[in-house]
Design an enzyme around this catalytic site. Structure first.
Site, PDB file in Angstrom:
ATOM      1  N   GLU A 290       0.852  -1.200   0.000  1.00  0.00           N
ATOM      2  CA  GLU A 290       0.000   0.000   0.000  1.00  0.00           C
ATOM      3  C   GLU A 290       0.875   1.233   0.000  1.00  0.00           C
ATOM      4  OE1 GLU A 290      -3.142   0.511   2.924  1.00  0.00           O
ATOM      5  OE2 GLU A 290      -3.554  -1.646   2.860  1.00  0.00           O
TER       6      GLU A 290
HETATM    7  C1  NOJ Z   1      -4.185   1.302   5.522  1.00  0.00           C
HETATM    8  C2  NOJ Z   1      -5.266   0.276   5.523  1.00  0.00           C
HETATM    9  O1  NOJ Z   1      -4.738  -1.005   5.286  1.00  0.00           O
HETATM   10  C3  NOJ Z   1      -6.400   0.571   4.559  1.00  0.00           C
HETATM   11  O2  NOJ Z   1      -7.472  -0.237   4.902  1.00  0.00           O
HETATM   12  C4  NOJ Z   1      -6.724   2.052   4.616  1.00  0.00           C
HETATM   13  O3  NOJ Z   1      -7.879   2.368   3.919  1.00  0.00           O
HETATM   14  C5  NOJ Z   1      -5.534   2.807   4.070  1.00  0.00           C
HETATM   15  N1  NOJ Z   1      -4.396   2.575   4.943  1.00  0.00           N
HETATM   16  C6  NOJ Z   1      -5.726   4.329   3.918  1.00  0.00           C
HETATM   17  O4  NOJ Z   1      -5.780   4.938   5.158  1.00  0.00           O
END
Ligand code: NOJ
Length: 485
Positions: A388
């Site tokens: 991510e």
């Molecule tokens: C981390 C999380 O894993 C995800 O679920 C979340 O929406 C994003 N960051 C953005 O904050």
């Protein structure tokens, strides 16, 4: 400096000529990430059980919109619906991604937490996996991304030592059902944020007791027990996966927040930054790769909660079963200052000097490079997927202009972070993929629909999708660096 696309294609060709084994290597993964509760909707479809998040949002009403209306994931992006997600898969193709990270809703597979897996739930994900693959998109499956069957939450969730067994059954079921088609599994997502940030906030509303949500060392030390169970569950699943001798890999996704002392020359701030580094960045890493929790935070937790006594056998299970790759979620570093009233004496949430602050902290791409090099230097250079990375800046950066949404700040954030990741790769960090959060605007947990992270805008009333400027920016980056060089 980044190489041009022509040079990188030539370099890839040269590698193939030099090393025949390179042919068999998995290609660099370019993807986007989501999680079940944030996009699926279909909260009561096909016999799904209630999850903790269904209960938080529908019964406790923990999330309120700006207008004071309760918000839920009941519909979200309607991604459970096959015609709808088939349309979204076309967007992934148009973007040029070759992978998609999503999570499975535990409550669709085990509506009551344990027992026999639900056929309809398995069928849904089986179809979805086939649909992705038929379109040339590799499925990357997160097994637990914060939503669990309410039946298990009622028994204490991760605080209950039985959670290790519940989770192992669930993970094993997914390996058996999907392991021949899914080559990349992720056991859990961001246990720190789930247990030390979101859960305390939610539970203080559930229990109508604000003290539960306070970020204190005592509260942290209680959550450390649940976090330990998550690590045991993850290690057990990794062991079971390897025992099945499947042709694939299983990793864990952790959040990373490099810590910067607010006053670099103040020893108190430096100490606070080091504590926060142990709590957020080293806690899980050291347990997994070194077989021990970092000393200062461990001592602080044990002083606050003598019940926290991880056994040598537990630590051995965790370190004997390391993940095949490390999933790294990175959004920003944190400026940390000493504060005796904050958990571990460190306040890391209040400072953001940026002119237009992003939701998840100061925009500092160079810390992504540094972080990836830290894995190289301090943790044996494990294979890494950036699972991510992304940003949202609020309505100012979400201007609808005809059939496009102008989001130059997000587009700029993505470009600089992709370049930072590529730089780390050039310097020898073993990064094998990059996943942007997120394809679609979605349900941002306690912030509901008010915080958009997508490169595709979703109108939550009509489900209309509109591409943003950042979509085209990310597409160009992928096209320019197809093999991640
Ligand atoms: C981390 C999380 O894993 C995800 O679920 C979340 O929406 C994003 N960051 C953005 O904050």
């Amino acid at each position: 400096m980044l190489r041009s696309s022509i040079l990188s294609v030539a370099a890839a060709f040269a590698t193939l000529l030099i090393s025949p084994s390179a042919r068999a290597e998995t290609p660099f993964l370019w993807g986007t990430s989501t999680a079940a509760y944030q996009v699926e909707g279909g909260w009561q479809a096909d016999g799904k059980g209630l999850s903790n998040w269904d209960v938080y949002t529908n019964q406790v009403k923990v999330v309120q919109s700006v207008s004071g209306r309760p918000e839920t994931g009941n519909v979200a992006d309607d991604f459970y619906d096959r015609p709808r997600y088939l349309g979204d898969i076309q967007l992934m193709k148009k973007l040029g991604t070759n992978a998609f990270r999503f999570s499975i809703a535990w409550s669709r597979i085990f509506p009551h937490g344990t027992g026999t897996p639900d056929e309809a739930g398995l069928k849904h994900y089986s179809q979805f996996i086939d649909d992705l693959r038929a379109n040339g998109i590799e499925p990357v499956v997160t097994i637990y991304h914060w939503d669990m069957p309410q039946a298990l939450a009622d028994k204490g969730g991760w605080a209950n030592p039985d959670s290790v067994r519940w989770y192992a059954l669930y993970a094993d079921t997914l390996f058996r059902e999907f392991g021949s088609r899914v080559k990349t599994f992720i056991t859990v997502n961001e246990p720190f944020v789930d247990l030390f940030m979101i859960q305390p906030a939610v539970q203080s509303v559930v229990k109508r007791d604000p003290s539960v949500g306070l970020l204190t060392t005592r509260n942290y030390s209680r959550q450390a027990i649940a976090a330990h169970h998550i690590l045991l569950a993850s290690a057990t699943a990794i062991r079971d996966y390897h025992a099945q001798k499947l042709d694939g890999r299983v990793g864990i996704t952790l959040n990373f927040t490099p810590t910067i002392p607010e006053q670099g020359d103040d020893p108190a701030d430096r100490k606070a930054a080091a504590m926060e580094d142990e709590a957020q960045n080293r806690w899980f890493l050291d347990a997994i790769y070194k077989g021990r929790y970092p000393p200062d935070v461990l001592q602080a937790y044990q002083a606050a909660n003598p019940e926290f006594q991880p056994s040598a056998a537990d630590m051995k299970l965790i370190s004997d079963n390391p993940p095949d790759f490390l999933g790294a979620n990175y959004y920003s570093p944190a400026y940390v200052r000493a504060d005796p009233n904050a958990a571990l004496g460190a306040n890391w949430l209040s400072t953001n000097p940026d002119k237009v602050p992003s939701f998840n902290g100061p925009v500092r791409p160079e810390y992504l490079t540094e972080l990836l090099l830290r894995f190289r230097d301090q943790y044996g250079n494990p294979p890494v997927l950036v699972t991510e990375n992304g940003a949202g800046f609020g309505e100012r950066d979400e201007q609808v202009a005809g059939d496009i949404v102008r989001d130059p700040l997000r587009a700029d954030y993505i470009r600089r972070h992709v370049e930072a990741m590529l730089k780390a790769r050039q310097e020898g960090a073993n990064v094998q993929g990059y996943f942007l959060w997120s394809l679609l605007d979605n349900f941002e947990w306690t912030a509901g629909y008010g915080k958009r992270f997508g490169i595709v805008r979703v109108d939550f009333d009509t489900q209309k999708r509109t591409l943003k400027e950042s979509f085209f920016g990310y597409r160009k980056l992928i096209a320019d660096h197809p093999d991640g060089r």
